[in-house]
Design a protein around this motif. Structure first.
Motif, PDB file in Angstrom:
ATOM      1  N   VAL A 167      29.485 -43.524 -58.167  1.00  0.00           N
ATOM      2  CA  VAL A 167      30.851 -43.755 -59.145  1.00  0.00           C
ATOM      3  C   VAL A 167      31.345 -44.965 -58.163  1.00  0.00           C
ATOM      4  CG1 VAL A 167      32.093 -43.442 -60.724  1.00  0.00           C
ATOM      5  CG2 VAL A 167      29.317 -42.489 -60.606  1.00  0.00           C
ATOM      6  N   HIS A 168      31.397 -45.512 -58.565  1.00  0.00           N
ATOM      7  CA  HIS A 168      33.191 -46.914 -58.182  1.00  0.00           C
ATOM      8  C   HIS A 168      34.666 -46.464 -59.402  1.00  0.00           C
ATOM      9  CE1 HIS A 168      34.982 -50.739 -56.828  1.00  0.00           C
ATOM     10  NE2 HIS A 168      36.018 -50.309 -57.466  1.00  0.00           N
ATOM     11  N   ARG A 169      35.207 -45.691 -59.242  1.00  0.00           N
ATOM     12  CA  ARG A 169      36.577 -45.334 -60.201  1.00  0.00           C
ATOM     13  C   ARG A 169      38.078 -46.132 -58.983  1.00  0.00           C
ATOM     14  NH1 ARG A 169      40.590 -42.913 -57.770  1.00  0.00           N
ATOM     15  NH2 ARG A 169      40.876 -41.072 -59.535  1.00  0.00           N
ATOM     16  N   GLY A 170      37.818 -47.079 -57.908  1.00  0.00           N
ATOM     17  CA  GLY A 170      38.937 -47.590 -57.807  1.00  0.00           C
ATOM     18  C   GLY A 170      39.567 -46.844 -57.043  1.00  0.00           C
ATOM     19  N   PHE A 171      40.653 -47.180 -55.870  1.00  0.00           N
ATOM     20  CA  PHE A 171      41.272 -46.970 -55.065  1.00  0.00           C
ATOM     21  C   PHE A 171      42.860 -46.577 -55.187  1.00  0.00           C
ATOM     22  CE2 PHE A 171      37.281 -48.658 -53.547  1.00  0.00           C
ATOM     23  CZ  PHE A 171      36.892 -47.862 -53.293  1.00  0.00           C
ATOM     24  N   PHE A 172      43.807 -45.597 -54.933  1.00  0.00           N
ATOM     25  CA  PHE A 172      44.671 -45.445 -54.428  1.00  0.00           C
ATOM     26  C   PHE A 172      45.347 -46.883 -53.719  1.00  0.00           C
ATOM     27  CE2 PHE A 172      48.681 -44.356 -52.628  1.00  0.00           C
ATOM     28  CZ  PHE A 172      49.603 -44.202 -54.133  1.00  0.00           C
ATOM     29  N   TRP A 185      36.448 -54.666 -54.974  1.00  0.00           N
ATOM     30  CA  TRP A 185      35.504 -54.806 -55.750  1.00  0.00           C
ATOM     31  C   TRP A 185      34.149 -54.437 -54.448  1.00  0.00           C
ATOM     32  CZ3 TRP A 185      34.553 -52.980 -60.372  1.00  0.00           C
ATOM     33  CH2 TRP A 185      35.076 -53.456 -61.449  1.00  0.00           C
ATOM     34  N   GLU A 186      35.326 -55.339 -53.750  1.00  0.00           N
ATOM     35  CA  GLU A 186      34.610 -55.508 -51.928  1.00  0.00           C
ATOM     36  C   GLU A 186      33.662 -54.558 -51.513  1.00  0.00           C
ATOM     37  OE1 GLU A 186      37.865 -56.035 -52.715  1.00  0.00           O
ATOM     38  OE2 GLU A 186      39.144 -54.609 -51.232  1.00  0.00           O
ATOM     39  N   MET A 187      34.603 -52.823 -52.055  1.00  0.00           N
ATOM     40  CA  MET A 187      34.137 -51.659 -51.288  1.00  0.00           C
ATOM     41  C   MET A 187      32.692 -51.387 -51.852  1.00  0.00           C
ATOM     42  SD  MET A 187      36.312 -50.373 -49.503  1.00  0.00           S
ATOM     43  CE  MET A 187      35.997 -48.760 -49.239  1.00  0.00           C
ATOM     44  N   SER A 188      32.215 -51.981 -52.932  1.00  0.00           N
ATOM     45  CA  SER A 188      30.779 -51.993 -53.621  1.00  0.00           C
ATOM     46  C   SER A 188      29.960 -52.823 -52.955  1.00  0.00           C
ATOM     47  CB  SER A 188      30.682 -51.785 -55.090  1.00  0.00           C
ATOM     48  OG  SER A 188      31.872 -52.602 -55.552  1.00  0.00           O
ATOM     49  N   PRO A 199      22.184 -46.539 -56.644  1.00  0.00           N
ATOM     50  CA  PRO A 199      22.906 -46.781 -57.869  1.00  0.00           C
ATOM     51  C   PRO A 199      24.291 -46.506 -57.688  1.00  0.00           C
ATOM     52  CG  PRO A 199      20.766 -45.541 -58.424  1.00  0.00           C
ATOM     53  CD  PRO A 199      21.486 -45.350 -57.030  1.00  0.00           C
ATOM     54  N   ILE A 200      24.918 -48.336 -57.742  1.00  0.00           N
ATOM     55  CA  ILE A 200      26.371 -47.863 -57.933  1.00  0.00           C
ATOM     56  C   ILE A 200      26.945 -47.748 -60.164  1.00  0.00           C
ATOM     57  CG2 ILE A 200      27.954 -49.135 -57.270  1.00  0.00           C
ATOM     58  CD1 ILE A 200      26.899 -49.858 -54.886  1.00  0.00           C
ATOM     59  N   ILE A 201      27.157 -47.307 -59.965  1.00  0.00           N
ATOM     60  CA  ILE A 201      28.124 -47.143 -61.688  1.00  0.00           C
ATOM     61  C   ILE A 201      29.033 -47.308 -61.512  1.00  0.00           C
ATOM     62  CG2 ILE A 201      28.438 -45.640 -63.450  1.00  0.00           C
ATOM     63  CD1 ILE A 201      25.924 -43.949 -62.761  1.00  0.00           C
ATOM     64  N   CYS A 202      29.633 -48.152 -62.652  1.00  0.00           N
ATOM     65  CA  CYS A 202      31.363 -48.215 -62.165  1.00  0.00           C
ATOM     66  C   CYS A 202      32.170 -47.299 -63.315  1.00  0.00           C
ATOM     67  CB  CYS A 202      31.351 -49.930 -62.765  1.00  0.00           C
ATOM     68  SG  CYS A 202      33.584 -50.386 -63.305  1.00  0.00           S
ATOM     69  N   ASP A 203      33.556 -46.865 -62.757  1.00  0.00           N
ATOM     70  CA  ASP A 203      34.051 -45.637 -63.987  1.00  0.00           C
ATOM     71  C   ASP A 203      35.693 -46.803 -64.253  1.00  0.00           C
ATOM     72  OD1 ASP A 203      36.128 -44.188 -65.323  1.00  0.00           O
ATOM     73  OD2 ASP A 203      35.552 -42.817 -63.808  1.00  0.00           O
ATOM     74  N   PRO A 204      34.959 -47.576 -65.620  1.00  0.00           N
ATOM     75  CA  PRO A 204      36.054 -48.603 -66.350  1.00  0.00           C
ATOM     76  C   PRO A 204      37.418 -47.468 -66.359  1.00  0.00           C
ATOM     77  CG  PRO A 204      34.844 -49.023 -67.526  1.00  0.00           C
ATOM     78  CD  PRO A 204      34.493 -47.681 -66.127  1.00  0.00           C
ATOM     79  N   GLN A 225      26.488 -56.690 -61.438  1.00  0.00           N
ATOM     80  CA  GLN A 225      24.858 -56.296 -61.539  1.00  0.00           C
ATOM     81  C   GLN A 225      25.817 -54.799 -61.064  1.00  0.00           C
ATOM     82  OE1 GLN A 225      22.351 -58.834 -59.171  1.00  0.00           O
ATOM     83  NE2 GLN A 225      22.811 -60.515 -61.014  1.00  0.00           N
ATOM     84  N   MET A 226      26.619 -53.882 -61.173  1.00  0.00           N
ATOM     85  CA  MET A 226      26.423 -52.892 -61.462  1.00  0.00           C
ATOM     86  C   MET A 226      25.384 -52.150 -62.112  1.00  0.00           C
ATOM     87  SD  MET A 226      29.880 -51.368 -60.609  1.00  0.00           S
ATOM     88  CE  MET A 226      31.133 -51.580 -59.017  1.00  0.00           C
TER      89      MET A 226
END
Ligand code: PEP
Ligand code: MN
Length: 368
Positions: A167-172, A185-188, A199-204, A225-226
């Motif tokens: 789950v990609h939820r962003g970074f401090f 985004w480059e991290m995912s 699978p990579i799910i985004c947590d907007p 294409q997450m």
């Protein structure tokens, strides 16, 4: 990592296409039986949600904030599953949470951003989950350290747990504005490259931090294409006991998903146009590499000449001349001069390195 393809198949409808993301939705925290049931019923009626999320134990940055309803919330979720029919996922942050989650047969668990940062906790959770085969979502660590994220998956995999998703939820970050967490985004992309079957799910919700930015973050997630979205949903968002600013109503989630679906064909057409341009780029790039090959052949021949006559490899004047010529050419062609100079610094570095090799080989030959 050696994961089976599409591990989230346990949830049925996951197809990994931009039109059909896996949708995980529910409140930041389970607050009461009524709130859980009301949210779940609305989500069920709206029809997109495959997995209901709710925080039971909340990791709060400062003490004194709402820390989750704890064990009581587990029975609310069991009731919800029985009455509404949605499977549920909860956050686990230590072995005792895992024990309780397994007792109530949670359908999946997630490891939160504040836990992924700590290999001791991840290891403890992995050991506690061993042998269960339960689907596990791993949120990215708070700070942008891909090693910690990958490490968490490796620890789980070592315990035989392979039903995994990120789950990609962003970074401090101090530069996260306008978002709560910087998307990076480059991290995912890098995670995708290193673990293509994950699978990579985004947590907007946790990226945006405010509800009005959720749509645009979700759209980016679909464009790149997450495989799914995890969205915080509350029947009365402004009254939520945690993350009130970023929760949306089930109705708004429904509208968001319809917009994403409607945009998908447009995005496909755009993707085709982009692919065509990329083909042209590929041809130019191929040509550039061929030119580099020809250039290196000349560098090699020059190296042999220098070696034979004991001339020095690096000739300052020649270097300044080259930089000056290419810099002016760049300006004439309206290219960034610094870019072209930097590129030639790199080309020059590897040319000198190559000639050193030629020099050493030739000296060895003469000594034999
Ligand atoms: C959450 O999903 O409510 C949560 C606490 O998320 P994160 O670990 O991403 O901060
Ligand atoms: Mn939250």
């Amino acid at each position: 990592m050696n994961l089976p393809a599409h591990p989230l198949r346990s949830f049925g409808a996951w197809e990994g296409s931009p039109q059909k993301p896996l949708v995980i939705a529910g409140p930041c925290s389970a607050e009461s039986l009524e709130q859980v049931l009301e949210t779940a019923r609305a989500l069920k009626a709206e029809g997109h949600t495959q997995l209901f999320r709710a925080g039971v134990w909340k990791p709060r940055t400062r003490p004194g904030q709402f820390e989750g309803a704890g064990y009581d919330a587990l029975s609310w979720l069991q009731t919800m599953r029985q009455e509404v029919g949605l499977p549920f996922v909860i956050e686990v942050a230590n072995a005792s949470h895992v024990e309780k989650a397994l007792e109530v047969h949670a359908d999946a668990v997630w490891i939160g951003a504040r836990t992924t940062v700590n290999p001791f906790y991840v290891q403890e959770i992995a050991e506690a989950l061993k042998g269960t085969g339960i689907p596990i979502l791993v949120k990215n660590p708070i700070h942008a350290d891909l090693g910690l994220w990958l490490g968490a998956f490796e620890r789980l995999e070592k315990m035989g747990l392979t039903d995994l998703a990120a789950v990609h939820r962003g970074f401090f970050s101090s530069y996260s504005a306008p978002y709560r967490n910087e998307p990076k985004w480059e991290m995912s992309f890098e995670l995708r490259r290193q673990a293509p079957n994950l699978p990579i799910i985004c947590d907007p919700s946790h990226i945006a931090g405010q509800r009005d930015l959720i749509e645009q973050v979700a759209q980016v997630a679909m464009d790149i294409q997450m495989d799914g979205l995890m969205v915080e949903v509350h029947p009365t968002p402004t009254e939520a006991l945690s993350d009130a600013a970023q929760q949306i109503t089930p109705l708004r989630l429904g509208q968001l998903l319809i917009t994403l679906e409607a945009n998908a064909p447009k995005n496909l057409a755009l993707q085709e146009a982009i692919d065509q341009e990329r083909e042209k780029l590929d041809q130019v790039d191929q040509h550039m590499v061929e030119l580099l090959r020809s250039r290196m052949d000349i560098v090699h021949a020059l190296g042999e000449m220098k070696a034979q006559h004991g001339a020095s490899i690096f000739q300052m004047e020649r270097w300044f001349d080259l930089l000056q010529k290419r810099g002016s050419q760049a300006e004439e062609l309206q290219l960034n001069k610094a870019f072209v100079e930097e590129l030639f610094q790199l080309i020059h570095k590897y040319s000198v390195e190559h000639q050193m090799g030629v020099y050493t080989a030739s000296r060895k030959q003469r000594e034999e």
